[in-house]
Design an enzyme around this catalytic site. Structure first.
Site, PDB file in Angstrom:
ATOM      1  N   ASP A 111       0.737  -1.296   0.085  1.00  0.00           N
ATOM      2  CA  ASP A 111      -0.147  -0.012   0.042  1.00  0.00           C
ATOM      3  C   ASP A 111       0.825   1.399  -0.161  1.00  0.00           C
ATOM      4  O   ASP A 111       1.380   1.586   0.991  1.00  0.00           O
ATOM      5  CB  ASP A 111      -0.951   0.210   1.072  1.00  0.00           C
ATOM      6  CG  ASP A 111      -1.720   0.901   1.220  1.00  0.00           C
ATOM      7  OD1 ASP A 111      -1.791   1.953   0.604  1.00  0.00           O
ATOM      8  OD2 ASP A 111      -2.905   0.994   2.121  1.00  0.00           O
ATOM      9  N   HIS A 128      17.385  14.333 -16.283  1.00  0.00           N
ATOM     10  CA  HIS A 128      15.962  13.716 -16.286  1.00  0.00           C
ATOM     11  C   HIS A 128      15.257  14.252 -17.615  1.00  0.00           C
ATOM     12  O   HIS A 128      14.564  13.416 -18.048  1.00  0.00           O
ATOM     13  CB  HIS A 128      15.218  14.674 -15.422  1.00  0.00           C
ATOM     14  CG  HIS A 128      13.810  14.497 -15.192  1.00  0.00           C
ATOM     15  ND1 HIS A 128      13.177  13.457 -14.657  1.00  0.00           N
ATOM     16  CD2 HIS A 128      12.622  15.251 -15.602  1.00  0.00           C
ATOM     17  CE1 HIS A 128      11.944  13.508 -14.833  1.00  0.00           C
ATOM     18  NE2 HIS A 128      11.576  14.545 -15.488  1.00  0.00           N
TER      19      HIS A 128
END
Length: 439
Positions: free
Chosen positions: A294, A392
């Site tokens: 989770d 990135h």
């Protein structure tokens, strides 16, 4: 693994250092992965083809299912943790995350890798009591009945008790003056072993509610776990030499100074800390998702932990040791499980655990925190040098090329031109693609 002590080095045959892994095709990477972790034919089949989650299984996991949704499943390399090598499954859509974690793990590897430890897997269940005229007196009644409360809680899970877990203690908080009157909150402290523990602690909270009402004379409202798992902490540490951090353009000393300055801003400024911690979770969440755990609970617990002293701050610390090394540490709640939920029902979650080779929820938590620390080091290193965008955007250019309609070899060609020009835009990608196809 014992509570509060480092995990001993495991005798495993996995070598996480796979040369030129990034330059291989997905099929070639799968073959190399299979060689390194001895994947079964069934696992290779799951990883090789789409549709690893059958619709009938998905239909049993959540409501109103109409389809399944796929995300990239990558593997971070180079990780050495407590003297053992790990290949780390990561499910994430953001470019550069897997590459950054792998690169920082390679730097750390040359300096001994990551050291980790964890506390026992204790979760809290909260039982809220209202309608009390004497909340402090009610608190003492509950403390006096501790044994009876523990017995009532543990009667609901004989399997957990047989594994050495169960409700181990209680805590009680009194809120004498709220807008709704006096409130008391009983905490059940439950060792959930290798489970995440939500269902277990919720069931125990409901089991003790009638007893709590009888003892206090109040009325029980909420009976539910807390995702601030501050009794279930995982920790990672790394110490890197200046020589390992140096590049042709930046000395190791300059790199360390830049990283320390960047970290200090995150420590003092919540605006920077928010993005700083998001970068940590860039490493943690993909491992959590890959193993069927989770990630929302992990996120909630981490950010609450970052504000536990009343001010939101950095989850990591970075310092310079007496011998000149850059030392990074990360400690946060990490409620992960190996049993139950999607971890047991999702076929790829099971495959991810087999790739990792972990044998306990604590080991999984420690590995995950090490990845978060590596990801943070990668971001700080980039910020301290050429900036976050250079690496990135070079990877993001592939996404832009695909979005513009590039296929096959066109993807790398378009992405390379966009990255070289430092102009990563959809309209520019379409122009480059049209020119390539025209040529």
């Amino acid at each position: 693994m014992t509570s509060e002590t480092p995990t001993p080095a495991a005798a495993g045959a996995v070598n996480s250092r796979i040369e030129s892994y990034r330059s291989l095709t997905p099929q070639q990477r799968l073959e190399r992965l299979a060689e390194h972790v001895a994947l079964s034919d069934a696992d290779r089949g799951l990883l090789a083809a789409p549709g690893a989650l059958p619709l009938e299984i998905a239909n049993g996991m959540i409501e109103n299912v109409v389809a399944t949704f796929e995300l990239p499943f990558g593997v971070a390399t180079n990780f050495t943790i407590n003297g053992r090598d790990y290949l780390i499954p990561m499910v994430v859509e953001e470019p550069s995350v897997v590459a950054a974690a792998s690169y920082m793990a390679r730097i750390a590897r040359a300096c001994g890798g990551f050291e980790t430890s964890s506390s026992t897997p204790v979760m809290r269940a909260q039982v809220q009591v209202v309608g009390l005229a004497d909340p402090h007196g009610a608190r003492l009644k509950l403390l006096a009945a501790r044994t009876e409360i523990l017995e009532a809680a543990n009667a609901r899970d004989a399997v957990l008790i047989g594994l050495g877990g169960g409700c181990k203690d209680i805590e009680i908080q009194v809120f004498p003056a709220t807008p709704r009157g006096a409130m008391l909150v009983l905490h059940l402290l439950v060792d959930v072993r290798d489970a995440m523990g939500a269902n277990t602690v919720n069931t125990m909270a409901e089991a003790v509610a009638p007893l709590v009402e009888r003892l206090t004379g109040g009325e029980v409202r909420l009976r539910i776990l807390s995702n601030l798992a501050d009794r279930r902490l995982a920790r990672a540490r790394v110490a890197v030499t200046p020589e390992a951090l140096a590049t042709k353009d930046y000395s190791g000393e300059r790199m360390i100074e830049g990283i320390l300055d960047a970290y200090t801003l995150a420590a003092i400024d919540p605006y920077r800390a928010t993005t700083h911690n998001k970068g940590i979770m860039n490493g943690i969440d993909p491992v959590v998702v890959a193993t069927g755990n989770d990630w929302r609970a992990i996120e909630a617990g981490a950010h609450a932990w970052a504000a536990r002293d009343g001010r939101y701050t950095s989850l990591t610390t970075w310092e310079r040791s007496a011998d000149g090394r850059l030392v990074g540490t990360l400690e946060l709640p990490m409620a992960l499980g190996l049993v139950g939920g999607a971890t047991r029902t999702h076929p790829l979650a099971q495959a991810a655990l087999r790739i990792l080779g972990v044998t306990s929820a604590q080991e999984l938590a420690e590995v995950t925190v090490a990845v978060g620390l590596a990801q943070n080091m990668a971001a700080l290193r980039a910020l301290a040098t050429e900036g976050i965008q250079r690496g990135h955007m070079a990877l993001h250019a592939r996404n832009i090329a695909i979005g513009a309609g590039a296929v096959g070899p066109e993807i790398d060609a378009v992405a390379a031109e966009l990255a070289a020009a430092h102009d990563v835009r959809s309209d520019r990608a379409k122009e480059v693609l049209a020119r390539l196809r025209g040529a």
